[in-house]
Motif scaffolding. Structure first.
Motif, PDB file in Angstrom:
ATOM      1  N   SER A  22       0.862  -1.192   0.000  1.00 11.95           N
ATOM      2  CA  SER A  22       0.000   0.000   0.000  1.00 11.95           C
ATOM      3  C   SER A  22       0.891   1.232   0.000  1.00 11.95           C
ATOM      4  N   THR A  59      -2.141   8.282   1.255  1.00 10.38           N
ATOM      5  CA  THR A  59      -3.312   8.371   0.378  1.00 10.38           C
ATOM      6  C   THR A  59      -4.263   9.470   0.873  1.00 10.38           C
ATOM      7  N   GLU A 107       1.192   4.288  -4.060  1.00  7.57           N
ATOM      8  CA  GLU A 107       1.702   2.911  -4.069  1.00  7.57           C
ATOM      9  C   GLU A 107       3.006   2.826  -4.853  1.00  7.57           C
ATOM     10  N   PHE A 139      -3.892  -1.852  -5.269  1.00  7.64           N
ATOM     11  CA  PHE A 139      -4.999  -0.879  -5.364  1.00  7.64           C
ATOM     12  C   PHE A 139      -5.135  -0.255  -6.747  1.00  7.64           C
ATOM     13  N   ARG A 141     -10.846   2.382  -1.732  1.00  5.41           N
ATOM     14  CA  ARG A 141      -9.967   2.495  -0.562  1.00  5.41           C
ATOM     15  C   ARG A 141      -9.784   1.124   0.098  1.00  5.41           C
ATOM     16  N   GLY A 142      -8.560   0.857   0.482  1.00  4.57           N
ATOM     17  CA  GLY A 142      -8.249  -0.436   1.093  1.00  4.57           C
ATOM     18  C   GLY A 142      -8.071  -1.557   0.076  1.00  4.57           C
ATOM     19  N   GLY A 143      -8.038  -1.191  -1.206  1.00  5.73           N
ATOM     20  CA  GLY A 143      -8.070  -2.206  -2.264  1.00  5.73           C
ATOM     21  C   GLY A 143      -6.810  -3.032  -2.455  1.00  5.73           C
ATOM     22  N   SER A 144      -5.730  -2.688  -1.766  1.00  6.20           N
ATOM     23  CA  SER A 144      -4.500  -3.479  -1.941  1.00  6.20           C
ATOM     24  C   SER A 144      -4.674  -4.933  -1.508  1.00  6.20           C
TER      25      SER A 144
HETATM   26  N1  ASP Z   1      -3.530   3.238  -0.341  1.00  7.15           N
HETATM   27  C1  ASP Z   1      -4.903   2.868  -0.548  1.00  7.15           C
HETATM   28  C2  ASP Z   1      -5.748   3.358   0.602  1.00  7.15           C
HETATM   29  O1  ASP Z   1      -5.245   3.983   1.504  1.00  7.15           O
HETATM   30  C3  ASP Z   1      -5.091   1.407  -0.784  1.00  7.15           C
HETATM   31  C4  ASP Z   1      -4.731   0.489   0.351  1.00  7.15           C
HETATM   32  O2  ASP Z   1      -4.068   0.917   1.289  1.00  7.15           O
HETATM   33  O3  ASP Z   1      -5.114  -0.675   0.326  1.00  7.15           O
HETATM   34  O4  ASP Z   1      -6.914   3.148   0.602  1.00  7.15           O
END
Ligand code: ASP
Ligand code: MG
Length: 414
Positions: A41, A47, A74, A136, A150-153
């Motif tokens: 990430s 982000t 990323e 992501f 968001r959080g897609g990694s």
């Molecule tokens: N950097 C992105 C986020 O903060 C993806 C991730 O962290 O999974 O949402």
């Protein structure tokens, strides 16, 4: 020799020193003879920092430019991690999502991965390199840079593991695994040794931030062996796996809560065939995710429809309704912010009647009023006012025997 996909979240690569620690961990896998593909990430909260900068320029920046901007986060971490590995004498190559062969649908902001052409990754692995892939992100069929939400990694990691037929996918994060509740809210919460895909999917969808829900969906679909563990310790994490006999042991495996809930009520919709379809279609076209839906008819010709959306989608939802006011033919729209959805999850619920009743009784005893309810085979959710969140989560955690000490006594688990 195994092929292992690892994913390190923002906190785990938040500083140069932490990136060095991640490099050391990866090297220990290489020394053990494994092939490693690493997904990372963006560093720390970078982000959020990028989002904030864009919003200083314009309150609602276009999604295309946001994807262009956010994917840079990323790219910083993949390059730094590859450099850290090279500095230690290990061959590593960083790849953006598109270099790794990740194609997504043509949607900005929350694109789904449509296919992965893993040929480049295979080639680099065959040359003995650690392959470091930016989480992501991907490239759409139309050749546009996209992000997975968001959080897609996590989803990048699991889908890469599926595509490469990896032996397992390890999600390294800042907590030691999946807990029975958020430990910041419930001090008695404890780490689960294992959890089924279905239970994990419910928990992830219900706001347990530890895994991106779509990553769990993908893991279940492709039977990826998933482990959630800490990047700061060697402690064993939580295995997310096919449900086995562990279903018999516990009725409820966790209490989740999502504090970012808004409720919208569309008052006076015409009670005709197709009303619901028109309303939710308009919202879907505008990428508004709707959660709980309740329809109540109050007279023969009209109906009220209440539904919840995440707080961040509230404005988009209200704008969409306003823009479609004439076609939908409603009287007015009411909304309420600052709500929490609190849920209990457990595969054992299927065979145990009365679990929902027990939840309602407990909330009533705590004098917490329930605004909406929704259920599935393995969960019950109630929408309550956010001020009661901590209190409600703790009470339910206790009544369903999840508190650390009680669980030890009841199930002999430590
Ligand atoms: N950097 C992105 C986020 O903060 C993806 C991730 O962290 O999974 O949402
Ligand atoms: Mg995450």
């Amino acid at each position: 020799m195994a092929l292992i996909v690892q994913k390190y979240g923002g906190t785990s690569v938040g500083t140069i020193e932490r990136i060095q620690r991640v490099a050391e961990r990866i090297i220990s896998y290489k020394k053990a003879g494994h092939q490693v593909v690493v997904v990372v990430s963006a560093m720390g909260k970078s982000t959020d920092v990028l989002v904030d900068m864009a919003k200083q320029l314009m309150p609602h920046p276009t999604e295309r430019e946001m994807d262009m901007l956010l994917t840079t986060g990323e790219q910083v971490s993949i390059a730094l991690l590859a450099i850290a590995l090279q500095a230690r004498g290990y061959d590593a190559v960083s790849l953006t999502g598109w270099q790794a062969g990740i194609t997504t649908e043509d949607v900005h902001g929350k694109a789904r991965i449509s296919r992965i052409d893993n040929e480049r990754m295979q080639r680099e692995l065959a040359e003995g390199k650690v392959v470091v892939v930016a989480g992501f992100q991907g490239l759409s069929e139309a050749g546009e840079i996209t992000t997975l939400g968001r959080g897609g990694s996590d989803t990048t990691a699991v889908t890469l593991a599926a595509s490469l037929q990896a032996d397992r996918c390890e999600i390294f994060t800042d907590v030691a695994g999946v807990y029975t509740a958020d430990p910041r809210v419930v001090p008695a919460a404890q780490k689960l040794a294992s959890i089924s895909y279905d239970e994990m999917l419910e928990l992830a969808n219900l706001g347990a931030g530890v895994l991106h829900p779509r990553s769990v969906e993908a893991a279940k679909k492709y039977k990826v062996r998933l482990v959630v563990r800490s990047s700061f310790t060697d402690e064993e994490g939580t295995n997310v796996e096919e449900a086995a006999d562990m279903e018999t042991g516990r009725v409820v495996c966790g209490v989740a809560h999502d504090e970012d809930v808004a409720k919208i009520t569309v008052v006076g919709m015409p009670a005709q065939v197709g009303t619901l379809s028109r309303l939710f279609n308009a919202l879907a076209v505008n990428q508004v995710n709707v959660d709980i839906i309740i329809q109540s008819s109050y007279e023969a010709k009209a109906t009220n429809i209440s539904f919840t959306v995440s707080g961040s989608d509230l404005n988009k939802a209200l704008d969409t309704l306003e823009a479609n006011r004439e076609e939908l033919g409603f009287e007015k729209v009411e909304f309420e912010q600052g709500l929490t959805k609190i849920s209990i999850v457990g595969a054992g619920m299927i065979n145990n009647p009365g679990v929902a009743a027990q939840m309602f009784r407990q909330l009533a005893e705590e004098e917490i009023s329930i605004k909406m309810v929704s259920t599935s085979d393995i969960k019950v959710s109630c929408v309550i006012s956010a001020e009661h969140t901590a209190h409600a989560v703790r009470a339910l955690h206790t009544i369903f025997q999840l508190d650390a000490k009680q669980m030890a006594v009841v199930h002999g688990v430590s």
